[in-house]
Design a protein around this motif. Structure first.
Motif, PDB file in Angstrom:
ATOM      1  N   ILE A 242      40.284  49.996  37.784  1.00 23.03           N
ATOM      2  CA  ILE A 242      40.622  48.903  36.863  1.00 23.03           C
ATOM      3  C   ILE A 242      41.781  48.070  37.434  1.00 23.03           C
ATOM      4  CG2 ILE A 242      41.497  48.443  34.512  1.00 23.03           C
ATOM      5  CD1 ILE A 242      39.712  51.354  34.252  1.00 23.03           C
ATOM      6  N   ASP A 243      42.758  48.764  38.003  1.00 23.42           N
ATOM      7  CA  ASP A 243      43.879  48.055  38.628  1.00 23.42           C
ATOM      8  C   ASP A 243      43.369  47.122  39.726  1.00 23.42           C
ATOM      9  OD1 ASP A 243      45.551  49.450  36.961  1.00 23.42           O
ATOM     10  OD2 ASP A 243      46.163  50.928  38.475  1.00 23.42           O
ATOM     11  N   GLU A 244      42.426  47.633  40.505  1.00 22.21           N
ATOM     12  CA  GLU A 244      41.895  46.819  41.607  1.00 22.21           C
ATOM     13  C   GLU A 244      41.088  45.625  41.064  1.00 22.21           C
ATOM     14  OE1 GLU A 244      42.444  46.640  44.765  1.00 22.21           O
ATOM     15  OE2 GLU A 244      40.763  45.361  45.373  1.00 22.21           O
ATOM     16  N   PHE A 245      40.325  45.840  39.987  1.00 23.08           N
ATOM     17  CA  PHE A 245      39.584  44.716  39.395  1.00 23.08           C
ATOM     18  C   PHE A 245      40.549  43.623  38.924  1.00 23.08           C
ATOM     19  CE2 PHE A 245      35.912  47.787  38.466  1.00 23.08           C
ATOM     20  CZ  PHE A 245      35.110  47.262  39.469  1.00 23.08           C
ATOM     21  N   LYS A 246      41.681  44.046  38.408  1.00 20.33           N
ATOM     22  CA  LYS A 246      42.646  43.051  37.908  1.00 20.33           C
ATOM     23  C   LYS A 246      43.211  42.220  39.077  1.00 20.33           C
ATOM     24  CE  LYS A 246      46.526  42.390  34.786  1.00 20.33           C
ATOM     25  NZ  LYS A 246      47.580  41.848  35.632  1.00 20.33           N
ATOM     26  N   VAL A 247      43.508  42.908  40.173  1.00 18.71           N
ATOM     27  CA  VAL A 247      44.012  42.186  41.352  1.00 18.71           C
ATOM     28  C   VAL A 247      42.959  41.167  41.809  1.00 18.71           C
ATOM     29  CG1 VAL A 247      44.598  42.464  43.809  1.00 18.71           C
ATOM     30  CG2 VAL A 247      45.507  44.078  42.115  1.00 18.71           C
ATOM     31  N   ARG A 248      41.695  41.609  41.797  1.00 21.23           N
ATOM     32  CA  ARG A 248      40.629  40.707  42.258  1.00 21.23           C
ATOM     33  C   ARG A 248      40.410  39.550  41.280  1.00 21.23           C
ATOM     34  NH1 ARG A 248      36.060  45.156  43.734  1.00 21.23           N
ATOM     35  NH2 ARG A 248      37.240  46.332  45.264  1.00 21.23           N
ATOM     36  N   ARG A 249      40.563  39.833  39.994  1.00 23.08           N
ATOM     37  CA  ARG A 249      40.426  38.744  39.015  1.00 23.08           C
ATOM     38  C   ARG A 249      41.459  37.655  39.311  1.00 23.08           C
ATOM     39  NH1 ARG A 249      43.046  38.682  33.185  1.00 23.08           N
ATOM     40  NH2 ARG A 249      44.799  38.926  34.601  1.00 23.08           N
ATOM     41  N   ASP A 250      42.708  38.103  39.510  1.00 20.98           N
ATOM     42  CA  ASP A 250      43.756  37.132  39.770  1.00 20.98           C
ATOM     43  C   ASP A 250      43.491  36.383  41.072  1.00 20.98           C
ATOM     44  OD1 ASP A 250      44.893  37.932  37.433  1.00 20.98           O
ATOM     45  OD2 ASP A 250      46.337  39.309  38.358  1.00 20.98           O
ATOM     46  N   LEU A 251      42.979  37.126  42.060  1.00 19.35           N
ATOM     47  CA  LEU A 251      42.676  36.516  43.360  1.00 19.35           C
ATOM     48  C   LEU A 251      41.622  35.418  43.199  1.00 19.35           C
ATOM     49  CD1 LEU A 251      42.826  36.619  46.522  1.00 19.35           C
ATOM     50  CD2 LEU A 251      40.960  38.291  46.421  1.00 19.35           C
ATOM     51  N   ILE A 252      40.511  35.757  42.557  1.00 18.29           N
ATOM     52  CA  ILE A 252      39.413  34.778  42.485  1.00 18.29           C
ATOM     53  C   ILE A 252      39.775  33.594  41.595  1.00 18.29           C
ATOM     54  CG2 ILE A 252      38.032  35.855  40.610  1.00 18.29           C
ATOM     55  CD1 ILE A 252      35.547  35.107  42.387  1.00 18.29           C
ATOM     56  N   LEU A 253      40.518  33.854  40.515  1.00 25.24           N
ATOM     57  CA  LEU A 253      40.930  32.747  39.645  1.00 25.24           C
ATOM     58  C   LEU A 253      41.822  31.777  40.414  1.00 25.24           C
ATOM     59  CD1 LEU A 253      41.837  34.192  36.129  1.00 25.24           C
ATOM     60  CD2 LEU A 253      39.895  32.735  36.738  1.00 25.24           C
ATOM     61  N   GLY A 254      42.753  32.353  41.182  1.00 26.64           N
ATOM     62  CA  GLY A 254      43.678  31.529  41.976  1.00 26.64           C
ATOM     63  C   GLY A 254      42.913  30.693  42.992  1.00 26.64           C
ATOM     64  N   LEU A 255      41.929  31.309  43.645  1.00 30.40           N
ATOM     65  CA  LEU A 255      41.175  30.589  44.683  1.00 30.40           C
ATOM     66  C   LEU A 255      40.292  29.496  44.067  1.00 30.40           C
ATOM     67  CD1 LEU A 255      40.097  33.673  46.851  1.00 30.40           C
ATOM     68  CD2 LEU A 255      41.735  31.898  47.517  1.00 30.40           C
ATOM     69  N   LEU A 256      39.668  29.815  42.930  1.00 27.90           N
ATOM     70  CA  LEU A 256      38.761  28.826  42.311  1.00 27.90           C
ATOM     71  C   LEU A 256      39.528  27.632  41.769  1.00 27.90           C
ATOM     72  CD1 LEU A 256      36.144  31.085  40.466  1.00 27.90           C
ATOM     73  CD2 LEU A 256      35.753  29.699  42.498  1.00 27.90           C
ATOM     74  N   LYS A 257      40.759  27.879  41.360  1.00 29.23           N
ATOM     75  CA  LYS A 257      41.596  26.783  40.837  1.00 29.23           C
ATOM     76  C   LYS A 257      41.747  25.652  41.858  1.00 29.23           C
ATOM     77  CE  LYS A 257      44.850  28.257  37.421  1.00 29.23           C
ATOM     78  NZ  LYS A 257      45.639  29.463  37.514  1.00 29.23           N
TER      79      LYS A 257
END
Ligand code: PMP
Ligand code: GLU
Length: 395
Positions: A294-309
């Protein structure tokens, strides 16, 4: 002449998630370097302690048909889990173990819906809901939510969608595909509407319960006045990285659970014996054992949101759970690529497959034609590479 196939199957849509995953697999086999972000499936392996339990079960000769509704020990582990994690009390007669949460949903629809019964589906909804409802002669009633409201249905929208034919409402929280999580007070506000309609039942699909970045998962059946009308669906596919083991379960009013047992007894019998034994161990363990995923999914969520922005034209809500982003991509509609007009999200998703070699799923399959779903259950490197390719493809 007799028609080969039934109207039932001819009228059914193919699961878009599985179809896109199959297409991506096919292209990969042809040597194309596809990044598959279409299927909602953790990229982790099943934890060792669960695999060990399965190995032990084989050695202990668990090989016979199981009770149709699941081993008694597994039902007990599910009861303990519901009490421990959700503060919901069930008796063994209220629990049914099935071949995935998908079968739980199909059982519920088949045993509860009559022709013309309406099922309210807040959009976007999980891909299979509408077709399972239709297969069971029900009528899906879509309630369109907005990205501004984090894709959540408001009590007013629920009230407006109810008719004398409404039999049920189905929703997932955390939501596949939007990642939205209904807080306890938001669920209570929906329950306050439903309080006035005692014949409406609720399917609360909580399969992403543990993949929750805000903490605090809330269940509809926690509310005393909703308990007798709620079917709580859950399973091990997501939180325990066990998609292929095919175990899901439900807790429901006894009459519904017994009907699901009867339905399953004629269609599949009990779920796989080895997988059931392994799931006892999974559920008895503390949920903290899978926190690393779950911790890793959260890191990836933040990563992809940042990149898509950084890409003009992608508008995202902030998902609070599950492992998907569901960007609005209407900014690309009306654009042309190599003479092909991108008219909708399906065209856009196919364009990304062709031009960026990235597999996503059209929002159409989830009842929202303005968005696409991107699964971030992939490595950080894959996510970075995929978004780079998408950025190039749309520039
Ligand atoms: N509900 C939702 C919201 C899902 O995303 C899935 C994923 N496949 C399912 C149910 C079914 O899960 P399974 O059959 O693998 O238990
Ligand atoms: N739930 C996953 C998804 O939405 C798995 C695929 C499926 O069962 O349809 O992608």
């Amino acid at each position: 002449m007799n028609q080969l196939l039934s109207e039932r199957i001819l009228n059914m849509a193919t699961s878009a998630t599985l179809a896109m995953a199959a297409k991506a697999r096919e292209l990969k086999a042809e040597g194309k370097d596809i990044i598959g972000l279409s299927l909602g499936e953790p990229d982790f392996n099943t934890p060792e302690f669960i695999k060990d339990a399965a190995k032990t079960a084989i050695d202990e000769d668990y090989n016979s048909y199981t009770p149709v509704d699941g081993y008694a020990e597994l039902k007990q582990a599910i009861i303990t889990k519901f009490k421990r994690d959700n503060n919901i009390s069930y008796q063994p007669s209220q629990i049914v173990v099935s071949t995935g949460a998908k079968q739980c949903l199909a059982n519920v629809a088949l045993v509860m819906l009559n022709e013309g019964d309406e099922v309210i589906l807040p959009c976007p909804y999980w891909v299979s809901y509408a077709d399972i409802v239709k297969l069971s002669d029900g009528v899906p009633v879509e309630v369109v939510t907005s990205i501004e409201n984090d894709f959540k249905m408001t009590p007013q929208q629920l009230e407006a969608a109810i008719t004398p034919k409404t039999k049920m409402i189905w929703f997932s929280s955390p939501c596949n595909p939007s990642g939205s999580v209904y807080s306890k007070s938001e669920l209570r506000a929906l329950a306050d509407v439903l309080k006035n309609y005692p014949n409406i039942y609720i399917v609360s699909d909580e399969i992403y319960e543990h993949i929750n970045f805000v903490g605090g998962h809330a269940s509809m059946a926690e509310f005393e006045d909703m308990y007798d009308r709620t079917i709580t669906i859950n399973g091990v596919s997501k939180a325990f990285a066990m998609t292929g083991w095919r175990i899901g379960f439900l807790g429901a009013p006894e009459a519904i659970a017994r009907a699901c047992n009867k339905m399953q007894g004629q269609i599949t019998s009990g779920a796989n014996c080895i997988a059931q034994r392994a799931v006892i161990t999974a559920l008895e363990a503390s949920p903290t054992k899978v926190q690393y995923m779950i911790d890793e999914f959260k890191v990836r969520r933040d990563l992809i949101l940042g990149l898509l922005k950084d890409i003009d034209g992608f508008t995202c809500n902030t998902p609070e759970g599950a492992f998907y982003v569901f960007p609005d991509v209407t900014a690309f509609f009306g654009k042309t690529f190599n003479g092909t007009l991108i008219k909708n999200a399906t065209d856009f998703s196919l364009y990304l497959l062709e031009a960026a070699l990235v597999a996503t799923v059209t929002g159409d399959a989830f009842g929202n034609p303005n968005c696409i779903r991107i699964s971030y259950a992939a490595s950080q490197d894959q996510i970075i590479e995929a978004v780079n390719r998408i950025k190039k493809a749309v520039s």
